[in-house]
Enzyme design. Structure first.
Site, PDB file in Angstrom:
ATOM      1  N   LYS A  90     -34.073  14.443 -33.623  1.00 27.32           N
ATOM      2  CA  LYS A  90     -34.519  15.922 -33.532  1.00 27.32           C
ATOM      3  C   LYS A  90     -33.249  16.816 -33.372  1.00 27.32           C
ATOM      4  CE  LYS A  90     -35.997  18.706 -30.267  1.00 27.32           C
ATOM      5  NZ  LYS A  90     -35.653  20.071 -30.874  1.00 27.32           N
ATOM      6  N   GLU A 135     -25.906  13.402 -22.345  1.00 28.11           N
ATOM      7  CA  GLU A 135     -24.535  14.130 -22.578  1.00 28.11           C
ATOM      8  C   GLU A 135     -24.983  15.489 -22.109  1.00 28.11           C
ATOM      9  OE1 GLU A 135     -21.742  13.204 -23.522  1.00 28.11           O
ATOM     10  OE2 GLU A 135     -22.184  11.210 -24.046  1.00 28.11           O
ATOM     11  N   CYS A 181     -19.685  22.063 -24.994  1.00 32.82           N
ATOM     12  CA  CYS A 181     -19.966  21.466 -23.549  1.00 32.82           C
ATOM     13  C   CYS A 181     -18.776  21.192 -22.417  1.00 32.82           C
ATOM     14  CB  CYS A 181     -20.511  20.270 -23.706  1.00 32.82           C
ATOM     15  SG  CYS A 181     -19.958  18.995 -24.949  1.00 32.82           S
ATOM     16  N   GLU A 187     -22.566  27.081 -15.921  1.00 30.68           N
ATOM     17  CA  GLU A 187     -22.230  26.983 -17.325  1.00 30.68           C
ATOM     18  C   GLU A 187     -22.840  28.284 -18.090  1.00 30.68           C
ATOM     19  OE1 GLU A 187     -24.231  23.835 -19.874  1.00 30.68           O
ATOM     20  OE2 GLU A 187     -22.311  23.351 -20.435  1.00 30.68           O
TER      21      GLU A 187
END
Ligand code: NAD
Length: 493
Positions: free
Chosen positions: A191, A266, A300, A397
């Site tokens: 996906k 992750e 990331c 983040e």
């Protein structure tokens, strides 16, 4: 303008407009069972690029069933590793043959500059080649035993894998999961993120053209809370590999517990980039500006906390500001563009809200801070100085081109601040002192450490998180572990 467009971009637009963007299930491109579709937007122009089929849990069921059939079929489970390698090599060749088109589709869908997406396409092909080499090097072991017994271990594929990706570099992320999963003999349902499904669909076509048997790779695009959740909770999925936010990662773990799926996650990061006074400061400054601006900070492992020794703080801060201030924000297709738009209006608003918070919490805004233009989701490179590690902009983040510069007194202080975060994905250390470089590498709690560089990659290098950046590793030999399980055998002779 289209008349004078380079060929790759013309091919990209032609492909986007050609035919329906369906789901890939059991080797066929099919509409969603519900008949629903959703839009994908060009974040640089806010125009609708096209509509794609919108899967739901029914389509996930059909795709998982197709993957299960393909897993059991001799056309996949019975072939030699050498033959499996040929599929991966043909996929790599297909990617390279359509490199410019793929880069342009990626730039249209995520907004990243062509210079970035071209590199991504090359890295995508490289990953398929790297894992093609692995297919024939997946080993079990033979154990020492007495003469009456034979003890050995075989390594087998996991089975049906659910692969769920984030939106920020879809092609490379797809390759990081598909290539090792294929090399190990699994079948899969993939996906892509709803914000950027297009290159994954084009890759699906190239995988078919490479002759990969029907049902080995299935693609179901759609919304995370529906499609992703159905994949994570599906009783006939054996393994799940997820890339995305820590918050969603947590829900994946819970959903996957039902049938004890093997999971690799992750997740997010808030990576420290640490500069000592004995570093090559010119190099460090240049790389540190890129470290928070590449892909407009939507990486990331972006270097978003720049920790600088107090003796060179002002010099480094001024250097990073000077470097980032000449970065060009603009169309992904202009050759001098350094930063394209953010992925969506929502992401842009989120980033601008963090910039406001930074100002309110007393950080000093040294560069940027605003949206650029009124069309497209562009945000300037933004640098905050005099940030403390407790401030929100240093803890959360942001996923935009926003840098926090923090000072440290000595090595111990640098280590303490670097590790004072819930994340642990990546870090960098800049120093000419070899012993210090090694001490720092050992002390930093993160899955990846760069020394005197930032964001360099290689398929042999695993990525993955300490702490809340996830568990398990992706890429390198570690992915072979992640996509296989071991079976110990004892035979009485
Ligand atoms: P996200 O977590 O919102 O979405 C990631 C994927 O999960 C998407 O495909 C989404 O549709 C799906 N999803 C959403 N809700 C779900 C649910 N309840 N169940 C199952 N699936 C669901 O993340 P994002 O905003 O797309 O991506 C940004 C995040 O990804 C950042 O945190 C970034 O650090 C992280 N990321 C990590 C890595 C890495 O290698 N560690 C790489 C790239 C991005």
């Amino acid at each position: 303008e289209e008349g004078v467009m380079p060929r790759g971009q013309r091919c990209a637009l032609e492909w986007i407009r050609s035919g329906k963007k369906h789901l890939l299930i059991g080797g066929q491109w099919v509409a969603a069972a519900s008949g629903k579709t959703f839009e994908t937007i060009n974040p640089a122009t806010e125009e609708v690029l096209t509509r794609v089929a919108e899967a739901d849990s029914h389509d996930v069921d059909t795709a998982v069933a197709a993957a299960r059939r393909a897993f059991e079929a001799p056309s996949w489970s019975g072939i030699s590793p050498h033959e499996r390698a040929l599929y991966l090599l043909r996929i790599a060749e297909g990617i390279e043959a359509h490199a410019e088109e793929l880069a342009a589709i990626e730039s249209l869908d995520i907004g990243a500059p062509l210079s970035f997406t071209r590199g991504q396409v090359a890295a995508t092909a490289e990953r398929f080649r790297y894992y093609a080499g692995w297919t024939s090097k997946i080993h079990g072991t033979t154990n020492a035993s007495d003469a009456s017994r034979f003890i050995y271990m075989v390594r087998e594929p996991m089975g049906v894998c659910a692969l769920i990706n984030a939106w920020n570099f879809p092609l490379v992320m797809a390759a990081s999961k598909l290539a090792p999963a294929l090399a190990c003999g699994n079948t899969m349902v993939l996906k892509p993120a709803e914000q950027s499904p297009l290159t994954t669909l084009r890759l699906g076509e190239l995988i078919q053209e490479a002759g990969v048997p029907a049902g080995v790779v299935n693609i179901v695009q759609g919304h995370g809370a529906i499609v992703g959740a159905a994949m994570a909770g599906h009783p006939d999925v054996d393994k799940i590999a997820f890339t995305g936010s820590t918050a969603v990662g947590r829900s994946i773990v819970q959903a996957s517990a039902g049938n004890m799926k093997k999971a690799t996650l992750e997740l997010g990061g808030k990576s420290p980039n640490i500069i000592f006074p004995d570093a090559d400061l010119e190099q460090a400054i240049k790389a540190s500006a890129l470290a928070f601006c590449r892909n407009s900070g939507q990486i990331c492992s972006a270097g978003t906390r720049l920790l600088v020794h107090e003796s060179v703080y002002d010099q480094v801060a001024a250097g990073v500001v000077a470097t980032a201030s000449v970065f060009k924000v603009g169309s992904p297709f202009a050759l001098d563009t350094d930063l394209g738009p953010l992925i969506s209006a929502r992401q842009m608003d989120r980033v601008l809200a963090y910039i406001d918070t930074g100002k309110k919490e007393g950080a000093e805004l040294m560069l940027g801070g605003s949206r650029v233009g009124e069309v497209g989701f562009f945000v300037e490179p933004t640098v905050f100085a005099n940030v403390t590690n407790e401030m929100t902009i240093a803890r959360e983040e942001i996923f935009g081109p926003v840098l926090s510069i923090i000072s440290f007194k000595d090595e111990a202080d640098a280590i303490a601040q670097a590790n004072d975060t819930p994340y642990g994905l990546a870090a960098a250390v800049w120093t000419r002192d070899v012993s210090r470089a090694h001490r720092m590498m050992r002390a930093i709690k993160s899955g990846r450490v760069w020394i005197n560089t930032y964001a360099e990659g290689d398929p042999v290098m695993a990525i993955g998180g300490y702490k809340q950046s996830g568990y398990g590793r992706e890429m390198g030999a570690e992915s072979i572990d992640a996509y296989t399980q071991t079976k110990s055998v004892l035979m009485r002779l």
